[in-house]
Design an enzyme around this catalytic site. Structure first.
Site, PDB file in Angstrom:
ATOM      1  N   VAL A  33       0.970  -1.200   0.163  1.00  0.00           N
ATOM      2  CA  VAL A  33       0.109   0.140  -0.087  1.00  0.00           C
ATOM      3  C   VAL A  33       0.810   1.241  -0.034  1.00  0.00           C
ATOM      4  O   VAL A  33       1.990   1.186   0.321  1.00  0.00           O
ATOM      5  CB  VAL A  33      -1.025  -0.272   1.257  1.00  0.00           C
ATOM      6  CG1 VAL A  33      -1.882  -1.043   1.189  1.00  0.00           C
ATOM      7  CG2 VAL A  33      -0.049  -0.098   2.442  1.00  0.00           C
ATOM      8  N   SER A  34       0.356   2.327  -0.468  1.00  0.00           N
ATOM      9  CA  SER A  34       1.136   3.527  -0.688  1.00  0.00           C
ATOM     10  C   SER A  34       1.401   4.393   0.562  1.00  0.00           C
ATOM     11  O   SER A  34       2.613   4.973   0.773  1.00  0.00           O
ATOM     12  CB  SER A  34       0.589   4.350  -1.541  1.00  0.00           C
ATOM     13  OG  SER A  34       0.237   3.874  -2.936  1.00  0.00           O
ATOM     14  N   THR A  35       0.509   4.334   1.399  1.00  0.00           N
ATOM     15  CA  THR A  35       0.735   4.825   2.744  1.00  0.00           C
ATOM     16  C   THR A  35       0.557   4.183   4.056  1.00  0.00           C
ATOM     17  O   THR A  35      -0.246   3.182   4.029  1.00  0.00           O
ATOM     18  CB  THR A  35      -0.219   6.268   2.786  1.00  0.00           C
ATOM     19  OG1 THR A  35      -1.479   5.660   2.810  1.00  0.00           O
ATOM     20  CG2 THR A  35       0.226   7.133   1.607  1.00  0.00           C
TER      21      THR A  35
END
Length: 220
Positions: A33-35
């Site tokens: 996931v990006s964050t």
């Protein structure tokens, strides 16, 4: 560490091009996931349902080269294993990056499977799709190079200056030289008037000489 992020090789369709790669070994999952605020739950569930025996996961942007868990995952894989991801965009930062990683797996005899796109390089059909992707990535790369070279050639033909513009143009240099002939004008005041720094004045009007520079040194 295996160099899996090298540039993707040019597409070569040999006699074994569509032979399945990998299979028969362990299924190893990778999720991202990006964050930190995003959840991995759905991706991890999909990988478990795909029967992955071991799963690695990162909480970092795909643009972040230092994806530690991905590196660990790639190092963990052995010939015959298959890397499984929930979707293609979870693995590569770009199409070129994705092709490079899968090409690296191929060289090591490791398969690749993407659940969302139902791609599987352990099957002839999946291998064919990735050869098409590789051809497209190579075409895009060559197209960008051609367009860039054409743009540079056109700029040179117009005698257009390439790179950063100069800090002072010819008119500003002429004004600076004219103002410096006045004894009541200092280098600092002229620099402020022209919107540049004192060092820029000295760079573009080198004939000022050390005498004038020493005179104005105390003003900075």
């Amino acid at each position: 560490m295996t160099d899996t992020f090298a540039a993707a090789p040019a597409l070569v369709l040999d006699g074994d091009a569509l032979d399945p790669i990998g299979g028969g070994g362990a299924l190893v999952g990778y999720a991202r996931v990006s964050t930190t605020g995003q959840l991995l739950d759905r991706q991890l569930l999909a990988l478990r349902e795909a029967a992955c025996q071991k799963i690695f996961s990162d909480k970092k942007s795909g643009k972040n080269v230092e994806r530690e868990e991905l590196h660990k995952c790639l190092d963990y894989l052995r010939p015959g294993d298959t890397l499984v991801v929930p979707a293609l965009d979870r693995l590569g930062r770009s199409l070129q990056d994705l092709i490079a990683i899968v090409a690296g797996l191929r060289k090591r005899g490791i398969g690749f499977r993407s659940l969302h796109e139902t791609l599987d390089t352990t099957t002839p059909g999946g291998r064919l799709v990735f050869h098409v992707f590789a051809a497209l990535a190579e075409f895009i790369r060559e197209l960008i190079v051609d367009v860039t070279n054409e743009g540079l050639a056109a700029a040179r033909a117009r005698r257009q200056r390439l790179g950063r513009p100069p800090a002072m143009n010819a008119e500003q240099i002429r004004q600076a030289r004219a103002l410096l002939t006045r004894p009541d004008e200092s280098v600092s005041s002229i620099a402020r008037m022209l919107g540049v720094s004192r060092s820029t004045i000295y760079k573009y009007v080198p004939e000022i000489g050390t005498g004038r520079g020493q005179l104005d040194a105390g003003e900075a």
